[in-house]
Design an enzyme around this catalytic site. Structure first.
Site, mmCIF file in Angstrom:
data_model
loop_
_atom_site.group_PDB
_atom_site.id
_atom_site.type_symbol
_atom_site.label_atom_id
_atom_site.label_comp_id
_atom_site.label_asym_id
_atom_site.label_seq_id
_atom_site.Cartn_x
_atom_site.Cartn_y
_atom_site.Cartn_z
ATOM 1 N N HIS A 128 -11.176 15.741 -17.313
ATOM 2 C CA HIS A 128 -10.878 16.108 -18.704
ATOM 3 C C HIS A 128 -9.905 15.055 -19.238
ATOM 4 O O HIS A 128 -9.124 14.489 -18.468
ATOM 5 C CB HIS A 128 -10.210 17.484 -18.670
ATOM 6 N N ASP A 205 -5.405 18.892 -11.082
ATOM 7 C CA ASP A 205 -5.513 19.605 -12.356
ATOM 8 C C ASP A 205 -6.210 20.929 -12.060
ATOM 9 O O ASP A 205 -7.424 20.957 -11.817
ATOM 10 C CB ASP A 205 -6.323 18.738 -13.335
ATOM 11 N N GLN A 208 -8.936 24.811 -14.469
ATOM 12 C CA GLN A 208 -10.147 25.638 -14.379
ATOM 13 C C GLN A 208 -10.220 26.458 -13.097
ATOM 14 O O GLN A 208 -11.160 27.226 -12.925
ATOM 15 C CB GLN A 208 -11.408 24.759 -14.506
ATOM 16 N N LYS A 231 -5.737 29.854 -20.030
ATOM 17 C CA LYS A 231 -7.036 29.920 -19.337
ATOM 18 C C LYS A 231 -6.984 30.922 -18.193
ATOM 19 O O LYS A 231 -7.930 31.055 -17.429
ATOM 20 C CB LYS A 231 -7.415 28.532 -18.803
ATOM 21 N N CYS A 369 -14.100 17.296 -24.232
ATOM 22 C CA CYS A 369 -12.902 16.488 -23.940
ATOM 23 C C CYS A 369 -13.072 15.729 -22.637
ATOM 24 O O CYS A 369 -12.105 15.559 -21.865
ATOM 25 C CB CYS A 369 -11.629 17.335 -23.881
HETATM 26 N N1 PMP Z 1 -7.942 20.063 -17.597
HETATM 27 C C1 PMP Z 1 -9.076 20.768 -17.589
HETATM 28 C C2 PMP Z 1 -9.994 20.663 -16.403
HETATM 29 C C3 PMP Z 1 -9.390 21.581 -18.684
HETATM 30 O O1 PMP Z 1 -10.521 22.260 -18.680
HETATM 31 C C4 PMP Z 1 -8.484 21.651 -19.776
HETATM 32 C C5 PMP Z 1 -8.780 22.501 -20.991
HETATM 33 N N2 PMP Z 1 -10.088 22.443 -21.443
HETATM 34 C C6 PMP Z 1 -7.309 20.918 -19.711
HETATM 35 C C7 PMP Z 1 -7.065 20.134 -18.614
HETATM 36 C C8 PMP Z 1 -6.310 20.935 -20.826
HETATM 37 O O2 PMP Z 1 -5.694 22.197 -20.913
HETATM 38 P P1 PMP Z 1 -4.716 22.495 -22.140
HETATM 39 O O3 PMP Z 1 -5.497 22.179 -23.381
HETATM 40 O O4 PMP Z 1 -4.434 23.957 -21.994
HETATM 41 O O5 PMP Z 1 -3.519 21.645 -21.981
#
Ligand code: PMP
Length: 413
Positions: A128, A205, A208, A231, A369
């Site tokens: 991401h 990270d 998820q 999440k 993203c």
């Molecule tokens: N890493 C991953 C794998 C994600 O899916 C996301 C959110 N889609 C993020 C980072 C970013 O999270 P946040 O927007 O809550 O900072």
């Protein structure tokens, strides 16, 4: 249709969420956009509301009882996070605004201090942007080299490939625990072990994974781990950076300001101990209290039980998605979770999402993203993603709606 006995009753779990109850303002929505954000149980909403109503004060400041209580609740949330991910001590838990801020903190504080020109940072092709752009920018700023660990055609990472990429110049491997597009679960413990053998650090990270499977930082032996509250059934505006104590000790502050210093004199600054050193300004207090309630909610079901149930539901969905002609699903068949990126015939994914929305089914469409990954996959995809309150009725409705979408766009049978 498959007949499977499921280990959890999602209908009962939905009773704990106002979002799924009849309300004049609510459509009876099938919510399949959980990788973007999850809905909130009453327990979280009430914990946050109670805090604002009865315990609101700034933390670590007031000489009064209500301030002491707010501080106690805020620090109790930190302790809850530490236990949830099995950190060695609460000092290893830094509250941030979310995964994005947690990773930016590491890239700025650790990265700009310890990454030298010529050093290498390994990122995977499935990251991401939150776990990609901070490293791209750091590499640019520091004259370091970004090394891309490419995925296989089936959407997995091969450890042999990593072995070839690691060198004595590698400073960090940054990897997602679960891809927000492919749903694949990466072998993060093995990846961290290999990074360490090469003398590098490893950042995971967990955005998820945190709400969908057990996450144990000591078992993974990661140096950094990041996730977001929203999440994981918790509020927005709160996230976590876990880092090993020794790293937090040697890292400089990210932001500076109130609450993160021991001494301020014109000729001398002494930072507070971690984690306060990284929490300048008034932190997200009510949000931390909400996160505490969210983690309690998750553990009230049990992470093993959640993982088992979501696995059953994933298997069911994988089987049913195959029934839709012209549907192309991305990511591997095995070792994956309930995140399904797909295309359908040559219908634009935004059109798929719009038709599904007209049938009261919420999915996401686009590049998620993760532009480099989406480019590798051939462009935008639609994405359905599961959480603990979804069930087979939701999958069945999705499959019916996908058949309907094909018809709307003139595809036969
Ligand atoms: N890493 C991953 C794998 C994600 O899916 C996301 C959110 N889609 C993020 C980072 C970013 O999270 P946040 O927007 O809550 O900072």
């Amino acid at each position: 249709m498959m007949t499977t006995r499921f280990t959890l009753d999602a209908r009962e779990i939905r009773q704990q969420f106002p979002f799924f109850q009849p309300h004049p303002e609510m459509r009876n929505l099938i919510y399949l956009d959980n990788a973007a954000t999850t809905q909130k149980p009453y327990a979280v909403i009430e914990a946050v509301s109670n805090f604002w109503a009865y315990h609101n004060a700034n933390v670590h400041r007031g000489g009064h009882g209500v301030g002491a209580k707010a501080s106690e609740l805020y620090e109790a949330a930190r302790g809850r996070v530490a236990r949830f991910i099995n950190a060695r001590e609460t000092a290893e838990i830094v509250f941030t605004r979310g995964t994005t801020e947690s990773i930016n903190l590491v890239a700025s504080s650790w990265g700009e201090t310890f990454v030298q020109p010529g050093d290498e940072l390994i990122v995977t092709e499935m990251e991401h942007h939150a776990n990609l752009l901070p490293w791209m920018r750091l590499a640019e700023k520091r004259g370091a080299r970004l090394v891309v660990w490419h995925i296989t055609d089936s959407g997995t990472l091969e450890l042999d490939q990593l072995r070839k990429l690691l060198s004595e110049r590698t400073r960090l491997v940054a990897v997602s625990h679960i891809s927000n597009v492919l749903g694949v679960i990466n072998p993060v413990a093995e990846i961290c072990r290999m990074a360490h053998e090469a003398g590098a650090l490893c950042l995971v990270d967990a955005a998820q994974s945190i709400a969908h499977m057990p996450v144990d930082v000591q078992a993974i032996d990661c140096d950094f781990l990041a996730f977001s509250g929203h999440k994981a059934y918790g509020p927005t505006g709160i996230g976590v950076l876990y880092a090993k104590r020794a790293l937090l000790e040697e890292m400089p502050p990210y932001h500076v300001g109130g609450g993160m210093v021991q001494t301020v004199r014109w000729d001398r600054l002494r930072w507070a101990e971690p984690p306060a050193k990284f929490e300048a300004g008034t932190p997200p207090i009510g949000e931390a209290v909400g996160l505490h309630a969210a983690l309690d909610f998750i553990d009230s079901i049990g992470r093993e039980a959640i993982a088992a149930y979501e696995h059953e539901l994933t298997e069911y969905a994988l089987a049913r998605l195959q029934e839709v002609p012209g549907l192309r699903l991305y990511g591997p068949r095995e070792g994956r979770t309930g995140i399904f990126a797909f295309t359908l015939e040559d219908i634009h994914p935004h059109d798929i999402a719009t038709v599904l929305d007209s049938r009261d089914i919420a999915v996401r469409a686009g590049l998620h993203c993760a532009h480099p990954l989406s480019e590798r996959l051939g462009g935008p995809t639609a994405r359905a993603s599961l959480a603990i309150y979804n069930d087979t009725d939701h999958i069945d409705a999705l499959i019916d709606a996908l058949h309907y979408t094909r018809k709307v766009f003139g595809y036969a049978g």
